[in-house]
Motif scaffolding. Sequence first.
Motif, short mmCIF file in Angstrom:
data_model
loop_
_atom_site.label_atom_id
_atom_site.label_comp_id
_atom_site.label_asym_id
_atom_site.label_seq_id
_atom_site.Cartn_x
_atom_site.Cartn_y
_atom_site.Cartn_z
N SER A 51 28.64 -1.74 105.42
CA SER A 51 27.62 -0.72 105.61
C SER A 51 27.17 -0.17 104.26
CB SER A 51 28.17 0.40 106.49
OG SER A 51 29.38 0.85 105.96
N ARG A 54 29.78 -15.88 108.78
CA ARG A 54 30.36 -15.18 107.63
C ARG A 54 30.64 -13.72 108.03
NH1 ARG A 54 30.68 -19.55 106.27
NH2 ARG A 54 29.88 -20.63 104.44
N PRO A 55 31.54 -13.07 107.32
CA PRO A 55 31.77 -11.66 107.62
C PRO A 55 30.50 -10.86 107.44
CG PRO A 55 33.47 -12.50 106.18
CD PRO A 55 32.43 -13.56 106.28
N ARG A 56 30.38 -9.82 108.25
CA ARG A 56 29.17 -9.01 108.19
C ARG A 56 29.08 -8.29 106.86
NH1 ARG A 56 29.87 -3.52 109.34
NH2 ARG A 56 32.07 -3.02 109.60
N PRO A 90 26.81 2.73 102.73
CA PRO A 90 27.49 3.73 101.92
C PRO A 90 28.55 3.16 101.00
CG PRO A 90 27.26 4.50 104.15
CD PRO A 90 26.81 3.08 104.13
N VAL A 93 21.39 -11.62 105.00
CA VAL A 93 22.35 -10.97 105.89
C VAL A 93 23.15 -12.01 106.65
CG1 VAL A 93 22.59 -9.43 107.85
CG2 VAL A 93 20.87 -8.98 106.09
N GLY A 94 24.45 -11.89 106.55
CA GLY A 94 25.32 -12.76 107.33
C GLY A 94 25.53 -14.12 106.74
N THR A 95 24.85 -14.47 105.67
CA THR A 95 25.03 -15.80 105.11
C THR A 95 25.55 -15.76 103.68
OG1 THR A 95 22.73 -15.77 104.44
CG2 THR A 95 23.24 -16.86 106.51
N ARG A 102 28.96 9.49 103.82
CA ARG A 102 29.98 9.17 104.81
C ARG A 102 29.85 10.04 106.04
NH1 ARG A 102 33.24 7.99 100.28
NH2 ARG A 102 33.86 10.14 100.06
N SER A 103 29.14 11.16 105.91
CA SER A 103 28.97 12.03 107.06
C SER A 103 27.75 11.59 107.85
CB SER A 103 28.82 13.47 106.59
OG SER A 103 27.67 13.58 105.79
N LEU A 104 27.42 12.34 108.88
CA LEU A 104 26.28 12.00 109.71
C LEU A 104 25.00 12.11 108.88
CD1 LEU A 104 27.18 13.85 113.00
CD2 LEU A 104 26.85 11.41 112.73
#
Lengths: 402, 130
Positions: free
Chosen positions: A253, A248-250, A255, A314-316, A360-362
């Motif tokens: 992230s 499946r798509p990951r 944020p 995750v991933g499923t 979105r920044s570091l």
Amino acid sequence: MAAIRDSLDRDGYERLSRALADVAVDSRTGELRVSGRPGGVFHFRDGLVVAVESPGAPGPEVLLLRSGRVSGEQWAELMREPGAGRWPEAGLVGHGYAGAIQLRIVCMMAMQDAVFAILAGRVEDCELLDEGRPLAPVPHGETPVRLLQEATRKLAALAALPRPVRPDRARLVPTPQSDDVVRLLPASQQELLAQADGRRTARDIAFRTGRSVYTVTVEMSRMLQEGHLAFHTGGTTVTRGVPVAGVRPRVPSPPAAPESRSAGQLPPRVLSALESALTMSPQETPVSSTGPQEPPPPPTVAPHPRAPDSIHAVGTGTPDAPTQAPYALPTPDDPARDSLPPVPDTTPTPADVPDPAESRSLPRRRPGVSGITETLGPGRNGTSWKGFFRLRSRIRPSETGV
Amino acid sequence: MDHEALAREMRGLREQVTGITDTAVAAADGLLIAADTAETIDAEGLAAIAAAGLGIARRAAEATGRGTLRKTVAYGSHGCAAFYAVGDTALMVVLGDEGIDLDRLHQETQPALRRIGALLSVTATADRKA
């Protein structure tokens, strides 16, 4: 095997021979890029070959490292020295890892072995380019004709063996034999038996053992003839893991999660539980009693990491689909609520809520997040280093009794 | 599900590029799909490490505005390990020795990655329809 005797790529050999002759006649400086399998690069200086690099044969660095003469750590140290470049010849000699003459011999052997590997493979095209950056050039170049003659002689010697193998094709395995027989073999052949696993070619084993491709190929051909090695039948095995259908798509992230989730996707019971928890918060965060159609203010939308609706497989699972909560949170008018043990306050404080613009920044460390507050506390009025030494000098030996 | 086609792609890549020693394909979450590796390598562990490494590299690329992640390469004194993203669903690991030509590897890997991505997506679509 008759295949290798007929396998000299005569067209490719002619092509390479002509290109090398042109370079020698014009006394050119530059590089000749040979495409093919394994292919390689000839480096020239004034018409003489000073270095040959090929993926088909180990270079001087591999010969030194894999043979154990220089360790990986020692090599890394040498490369850090000023002026080391890509080939730390001065450092190798200076630290006593190798003599200057030995290094020249190693470079010359690597150059001749690379020509053998290029000719034993397939030459598709030759392209003359401007001067490149040879890794380890020899101080006195070799004429192209002599290099070609040497490589051709080696190919002929290999082809004259009863069962010659190709350096980059044959994948051999040890034949079943008793330990007594293996113990009588020379150490170099025992090493080849240990390395031959049906996946590695003579070229691969040459890289692993830090020996020249020609030597390893000839030795493996002899061991094939003597019955210590045999061709691997059936090809290599590919291990199977999870079925491809399970891919499946990951999960996106973190944020992006607060922006993509709307209040309408939250279960009503979770919403009411969040509302009640916020009402009990000592910080009195203003919360409007919003329904599923009306999005709540941004601070209340971001769920706490421990909230049940943030659990994903995750991933499923599909990231956007709401996941069923594993247990139900009690509603304010639920009679069973009072009988439950007290739940710790999980209200997201302003420090816990990630700012979408900031996320979105570091990532940046917030003061006090790590729990280490010593460096953030006010400066103590203790004695400084200077004061400590002054204090120590004032203490007399009679006071200490020493 | 076509594991055989996947195995052919992986074997073909190893035959095509001199210096490739092992290859593995895994899902984006680190579960191994197929591995063409030596017995000395733990393929399951390699898949998990590759997923974690690619995830960190992807976050680094996003946080620093480097765009879509393509690959990461770890260099060692005895070779290198290249990790490629296969679309958004999977990844491929290619291990090579010191002699591998990385430019050629990256060049030859692109068509293989496209074919592997197509294999995975076709299988996943067929599974969803079923």
